[in-house]
Design a protein around this motif. Structure first.
Motif: not given
Length: 495
Positions: A58-61, A83, A86, A173, A175-176
């Motif tokens: 999902g989304r991660s930083r 991946t 974003v 950021t 999105d995986s």
């Protein structure tokens, strides 16, 4: 006052900075991965950094410290399996004493003053009001300007502002589609990392040879140390945002047509450095790339004069050293642009500096003649000895002396300039104060005035010349030792 207050702040902030840890390259392990750096001699470089990351689904930083502080963020390319990127942010507001005190405006800090006689410390709470031109603080009901008055003073901060970084940091950021560890590749362009070439040439006038060493100088002003990197240097000037305009080739007599035995990338030559190297921030590193002995070379005396140039007095001719970059009888390599510094041995055998000049990127097989200065005791004076109008019949009579470069009529018009012809005799007076004969290459420039002037003639010359271009003709004129010579050329022209 500003500089002195910042020096004070630098000494005062040492205690506060201890919590941030040393910068990478100063003792702390770098967060960089497998690095390769391609450096152009236009002051920019391509950095490719492959790091092993644990990326969440999902989304991660994710933060990437130890990138160049002079990164061009718009050139960033990120790739990792499954991946997508974003958003990206580059935090280059680095933690420095000056920045720390600037960020404290409107906040309260602790000033610690030490009595040098007793060692007793006095602590006061102070509000930072301004750092413009100096640090202004409010202590109780009084306003003070921090200054270096010789007394030990330091500033203690309650904390480090969250928007200051100890090292240049890139955050993205992501999105995986899946979680787990995998290699992630960063690629970006940065300024502040460049290289230049310098040449050291030992000229032996008696033997007619030159020994040449070439050095590459790497400079790193990116604010970041690049650890254990594969380094590739590119000889050439790739265009960048309108840069990369054409340049004249200084000292180039004839461009070479030989191919150097080096890897190419498009229209550029590549110079890889052997093994991995660390390019430390604020460091200059030199690497040898050329070392050739006994290359044939000769001294050249030369001067170029303009059309109808009248010298009020004799002018010293230029002293030049001519050599080749060819495979046979030359340096045997393509030459990156840079400064060439010439030395000659004196009577005691010690090398002495005799002059320098620059070359632009030069293909292998080229002939070069680089000016090192002016000859002290060889002069040339250009004068108009005679100039007169001549008739059309006299003009036609000298048709066999016309100068042709391409041998073709390139343009025809129905109406030309009014037909006026001139005969001009130039006298060139050369003197030689040396105890041995000298040969001076005299070049007459300014012969081309447009298509209508192509048909000019050299009806008389004391020695045969060579036509370098439609605009220039050169004569090699021997001048006797401790002697003088007058040299004449007669031109018939339409100007």
């Amino acid at each position: 006052m500003l500089a002195r207050s910042r020096i004070l702040a630098a000494s005062a902030l040492s205690a506060a900075l201890l919590g941030a840890g040393p910068a990478a390259g100063q003792g702390e392990a770098s967060a960089q991965g497998a690095l390769s750096v391609t450096i152009y001699n236009t002051g920019q470089a391509l950095v490719q950094d492959v790091r092993q990351l644990d990326i969440a689904r999902g989304r991660s930083r994710i933060e990437f410290p130890d990138v160049s502080a002079r990164i061009r963020p718009e050139t960033l390319s990120f790739s990792a399996a499954d991946t997508a990127i974003v958003e990206q942010n580059f935090d280059f507001d680095l933690l420095t004493p000056a920045k720390l005190i600037e960020k404290a405006i409107g906040q309260t800090v602790t000033l610690v003053r030490t009595n040098p006689a007793t060692g007793q410390e006095l602590r006061e709470r102070a509000e930072v009001l301004s750092t413009a031109g100096g640090t202004v603080v409010k202590i109780g009901d009084r306003i003070e300007v921090l200054r270096d008055d010789g007394l030990p003073v330091r500033v203690i901060f309650d904390g480090v502002p969250p928007n200051l970084r100890a090292r240049p940091t890139l955050s993205v950021t992501l999105d995986s589609a899946r979680g787990g560890a995998r290699p992630a590749s960063l690629r970006y362009l940065t300024t502040g990392l460049g290289w230049s070439a310098d040449y050291v040439a030992l000229y032996d006038e008696v033997a007619g040879t030159v020994d040449m060493q070439g050095w590459v100088t790497l400079t790193n002003q990116t604010g970041t140390t690049f650890h254990d990197t594969d380094t590739l240097l590119v000889m050439g000037d790739p265009a960048s945002g309108g840069s990369g305009g054409r340049r004249s080739s200084r000292g180039l007599v004839e461009a070479g047509t030989e191919t150097a035995e080096r890897e190419r990338l498009g229209d550029f030559y590549l110079y890889p450095l052997e093994g991995k190297t660390t390019i430390a921030n604020a460091q200059t590193k030199q690497v040898s790339f050329l070392d050739v002995q006994g290359v044939p070379a000769r001294k050249v005396y030369a001067r170029t004069v303009g059309w109808m140039q009248n010298d009020p007095q004799p002018v010293n001719v230029a002293s030049e050293i001519a050599f080749s970059s060819s495979r046979q009888g030359g340096l045997g390599d393509a030459l990156p642009s840079g400064a060439v510094r010439f030395y000659q041995r004196d009577s005691q055998g010690s090398p002495q500096f005799v002059g320098e000049n620059r070359i632009d990127h030069t293909p292998m097989g080229s002939s070069l003649s680089l000016r090192t200065g002016d000859a002290f005791d060889i002069t040339l004076q250009s004068e108009i000895e005679g100039r007169e109008r001549i008739s059309a019949a006299a003009w036609e009579a000298s048709a066999r002396y016309r100068v042709k470069v391409d041998g073709e009529v390139v343009r025809e018009v129905s109406v030309e300039r009014p037909v006026t012809f001139y005969r001009t005799t130039m006298r060139y007076t050369l003197t030689n104060g040396r105890s041995e004969p000298a040969t001076v290459d005299l070049t007459q420039a300014g012969l081309f005035r447009g298509w209508w002037s192509n048909d000019y003639r050299i009806v008389s010359e004391d020695l045969p010349g060579r036509q370098d271009t439609i605009d220039r003709r050169t004569w090699s004129i021997p001048v006797p030792a401790n002697g003088k010579r007058e040299f004449r050329v007669t031109f018939e022209t339409r100007y």
